[in-house]
Write a protein that holds these residues in place. Structure first.
Motif, short mmCIF file in Angstrom:
data_model
loop_
_atom_site.label_atom_id
_atom_site.label_comp_id
_atom_site.label_asym_id
_atom_site.label_seq_id
_atom_site.Cartn_x
_atom_site.Cartn_y
_atom_site.Cartn_z
N MET A 1 -6.57 2.89 3.81
CA MET A 1 -7.81 2.55 3.13
C MET A 1 -7.58 3.45 1.85
O MET A 1 -7.91 3.23 0.66
N LEU B 1 -6.06 -6.17 -1.57
CA LEU B 1 -6.64 -7.37 -0.70
C LEU B 1 -7.54 -7.98 -1.47
O LEU B 1 -7.60 -9.41 -1.69
N MET B 2 -8.49 -7.43 -2.06
CA MET B 2 -9.47 -8.10 -2.96
C MET B 2 -9.25 -8.76 -4.30
O MET B 2 -9.82 -9.29 -5.02
N THR C 1 -7.37 -2.12 0.71
CA THR C 1 -8.77 -3.07 0.51
C THR C 1 -8.75 -3.47 -1.14
O THR C 1 -8.95 -4.80 -1.32
N GLU C 2 -8.40 -2.51 -1.99
CA GLU C 2 -8.40 -3.00 -3.49
C GLU C 2 -7.38 -4.25 -3.60
O GLU C 2 -7.74 -5.16 -4.33
N ALA D 1 -6.26 -11.25 5.05
CA ALA D 1 -7.44 -10.60 5.53
C ALA D 1 -7.36 -10.40 7.02
O ALA D 1 -7.63 -9.22 7.64
N GLN E 1 -6.71 -6.73 8.98
CA GLN E 1 -7.66 -6.11 9.77
C GLN E 1 -7.03 -5.56 10.98
O GLN E 1 -7.60 -4.61 11.53
N THR F 1 0.79 -1.22 -0.18
CA THR F 1 0.06 -0.16 -0.03
C THR F 1 0.87 1.31 0.02
O THR F 1 0.60 2.28 -0.61
#
Length: 399
Positions: free
Chosen positions: A333, A341-342, A338-339, A356, A360, A84
């Motif tokens: 974020m 991770l997905m 999150t992008e 995940a 978290q 990130t």
């Protein structure tokens, strides 16, 4: 009973090293007339050559006490932390910044994962420099890079001191909290500096060699930050002259670029809040947090939370501009964690669930998400600076 009786007992060789450091500290106290400021004690406990916590051979960084470590950092917890950061750094490198400089590189995990992620982003820096004084940590960093990113290791250089001038991106994760702090106690409306003296072994049931010793502070010698501490109630707190001096040095060094510092702490209004009566000093030993800085000198970490207002003001003194200040959760974020991770398949539970769960912990208010903050500081690099990490939730106004 020993204060550390509930903590794991160090092996004999570690206890011997701790005893050697205690003797060294004891001589320093004697040479100073029987009293050392806590900042001096903390500096010796952490950085005395060959004996201090960071200059000796303790494991320090790891996942749990079974590997001999004392705490875990975000880069060790999840590779998505570095990935990130790379999403934030890549556009800056694309605008002409060609170097990265890291402080507090730990095991080298952040450096390795950042370089790999920047390679994927197509924005590898020409040079990645690490300022590292510890020979033991430097060796660990070199081993980590050789294992995780061997083809990128030639881009990495190690420095013993700050370069005189630097243009590029500066990053430090959990650097400021390990810088020595001064301790102060206000008792019955009177400020005292809390230092360290030898302890009479018969004075109590503890076998610690040192204890706190308070001295009055003249009004004209009281650090400026403490003049703003409201009320007249009893309180113990810290001031951060060394971290602020470090920030001024970084500001003087940076000719063009951006500085990103990630650490746990608060703006001054929260740091010196009337309800924070016990200060923030904390020690870490085998993944146990406790308040005794005299337990096992050299074998445990000693930290204090960061006063980010002081850091921002010191940066401004050196000509830097605050470009953003946010919680770690909001920064990550905003920058797209999150992008990232997905991109994993949620149906692949063997890989997705551990990833995940680690993310978290980086984001959760109950874990690292709110206590940790990210501050960005820039020089001569503002007009086209896309700091996505602060697009929402910027708290610069609180500094």
């Amino acid at each position: 009973m020993h204060k550390g009786a509930s903590l794991p007992l160090p092996p004999a060789d570690a206890l011997s090293a701790s005893a050697a450091l205690s003797a060294h500290i004891g001589r320093a106290i004697d040479d100073a007339g029987g009293w050392l400021g806590f900042d001096r004690y903390m500096a010796l406990a952490l950085y005395a050559p060959g004996l201090g916590y960071y200059s000796g051979g303790a494991a320090k960084f790891g996942r749990d006490a079974r590997d001999g470590s004392d705490f875990i950092t975000a880069p060790e917890l999840s590779p998505y932390f570095a990935r990130t950061l790379a999403r934030q750094f890549a556009p800056l490198l694309a605008q002409g910044l060609s170097q990265v400089l890291e402080f507090g590189a730990g095991t080298g995990r952040l450096a390795a994962d950042l370089l790999l992620a920047l390679e994927q982003e197509g924005q590898l820096p020409e040079r990645y420099a690490i300022v590292e004084l510890s020979g033991e940590l430097r060796a660990r960093q070199q081993a980590t890079l050789a294992t995780r990113a061997p083809h990128l290791a030639p881009r990495v250089a190690w420095l013993d001191t700050l370069p005189e001038h630097f243009e590029g991106i500066v990053v430090g994760n959990e650097v400021l909290d390990a810088m020595p702090v001064r301790l102060f106690a206000r008792s019955h409306g009177r400020w005292l500096e809390r230092g360290v003296a030898r302890r009479d072994s018969d004075a109590d049931a503890s076998d610690a060699a040192f204890g706190f010793s308070d001295r009055p502070v003249a009004a004209d010698a009281l650090p400026e930050a403490l003049h703003a501490v409201a009320g007249d109630h009893d309180i113990v707190t810290e001031t951060h002259a060394e971290a602020e001096g470090f920030m001024r040095a970084v500001g003087t060094m940076l000719t063009r670029g951006a500085v990103f510092l990630i650490d746990y702490g608060f703006p001054a209004a929260e740091y010196y809040h009337p309800q924070r009566v016990g200060g923030t000093l904390m020690c870490h030993y085998r993944h146990h947090a406790h308040p005794d800085p005299f337990l096992y000198p050299g074998l445990q970490d000693i930290t204090a939370h960061v006063n980010f207002s002081g850091i921002a003001h010191a940066a401004a003194d050196a000509g830097l501009t605050v470009a953003g200040f946010a919680s770690q959760a909001r920064f990550l974020m905003n920058a797209g964690i999150t992008e990232l991770l997905m991109a994993l398949d949620p149906n692949d539970t063997r890989n997705f669930l551990p990833a995940a769960n680690a993310v978290q912990k980086l984001l959760s208010e109950a874990e690292m998400g709110e206590l940790f903050k990210v501050i960005a500081l820039t020089r001569d690099f503002d007009a086209t600076l896309p700091l996505a990490g602060f697009a929402r939730g910027d708290r610069s106004h609180a500094l």
